[in-house]
Design a protein around this motif. Sequence first.
Motif: not given
Length: 509
Positions: A379-384
């Motif tokens: 999966x892609x590391x993401x930032x919210x």
Amino acid sequence: MVEDILKVFGITAQQSGVSTGKHWLPAHGADIISVSPVDNKKIATVKSASREDYDLVVAVAQEAFKVWRMWPAPHRGEVVRQVGEALRQHKEQLGKLVSYEMGKSLQEGYGEVQEMIDICDFAVGLSRQLHGLTMHSERPGHRMYEQWHPLGITGIISAFNFPVAVWSWNSMLAWVSGNVCIWKPSEKTPITALACQRIVETVFVANNVPEGVCSLVTGNREVGEWMAHDTRVPLVSATGSTRMGKSVGAAVGERLGRSLLELGGNNAIIISQDADLDMSLIGAVFGAVGTAGQRCTSTRRLIIHESVYDAFTARLVKAYSQLRIGNPLDQHNHVGPLIDTAAVAAYQQSIEQVKQQGGTFLVEGGVLSGAGFESGCYVKPCIAAVENVYRIVQHETFAPILYVMKYQTLTEAIAMQNDVPQGLSSAIMTLNLREAEQFLSQAGSDCGIANVNIGTSGAEIGGAFGGEKETGGGRESGSDAWKAYMRRQTNTINYSTSLPLAQGIKFDL
């Protein structure tokens, strides 16, 4: 590569998962198939323990304890020293196996084995320092002191994310303390446990250690439940989710046993206006994406001062664009897979909840597919960008999802840091001495670990590891964590010619 490593450890394609440290016993439970999240290939099939198998292992361990507890502690330490040497010899093979079966980067796999070696070294020194205290008695001609004795069987329930290191934290300290151990490894990573058992049993047999001091009982959740309810196991050390820990703690508490719980984390780094942003970036990114966000100490939240929020998040977004995702055995890659497709589903559900609760993504997530990603676990590391009060932010998702939020005052930031159910690891990035001291004060972080100018992830073995609140309150590894594996006894010796009573009580015949 994997086949060669399995041969080194004597692991076959169809393997019993029950051992007393001297003999591998026939197992009569269900099959557990270990599949690598790296490429979705089967590693081996492990036959798990039935209830009868488990009871046999416990009976052997009970008899072993009667002998092992009488070995002088430095002699037990010498055996552990040899375990450390054996781990040094097998560091490369075991590190690769950890990486392949669990999915963490090869450097982290090697690091996990090094952590085992380090705790062996720590335990060897400890074997000569299991000290008590002496106290002055109020009665003349009397001496008081306290000493520590082993408890008996230590049951160890370990998690997939550190498939071998956390077992070593417990077992090495338990062994030098005079306890015997029964290990129930994660059903998601049984092969690394088999490899460790092979390494240890070779050392133990060479030193004539009683059979049953080091036992392995592979199985699913029910094996952990047997252990938690078993009055023959005075201490159960369990690592995993808060939900699991509550179940274990309740079962052990009901029988007045002891539990050592290392549970969930929801760890934050406060980025001050006085922070070194370059240093902060390294700590934040590794903390968030190391082990693909599957550490209990992974950085879940960044609480950033409003004056540096835009500048720091811009750096963060750029850094994420440079992350290399792929086979963890390739040391050029930063991020490997999640443990399985169930973890991927939890990651996707969390992303949806962020959106539903009002968050916006600075870096979008998603599941990767195509060449090199066939396992479906990448999966892609993401930032919210979120608010700390969102329900999903209060929850620990074992995946590389990083939440960022703003603050105005340090008091506000500390309150945000503490305002989650978990209390494992925390950090502040600041060059301001007053801020650092406030963060570490009684009114500061409420976590078991609080760092200044390093991230939340990557604890050294010299300090006690563990957390507060829903993290469980346990302490493992360094400092005086050894006391969890022993019972305290107060002794008073009367060397006078009379029998005076405490508190001045008179009782004459």
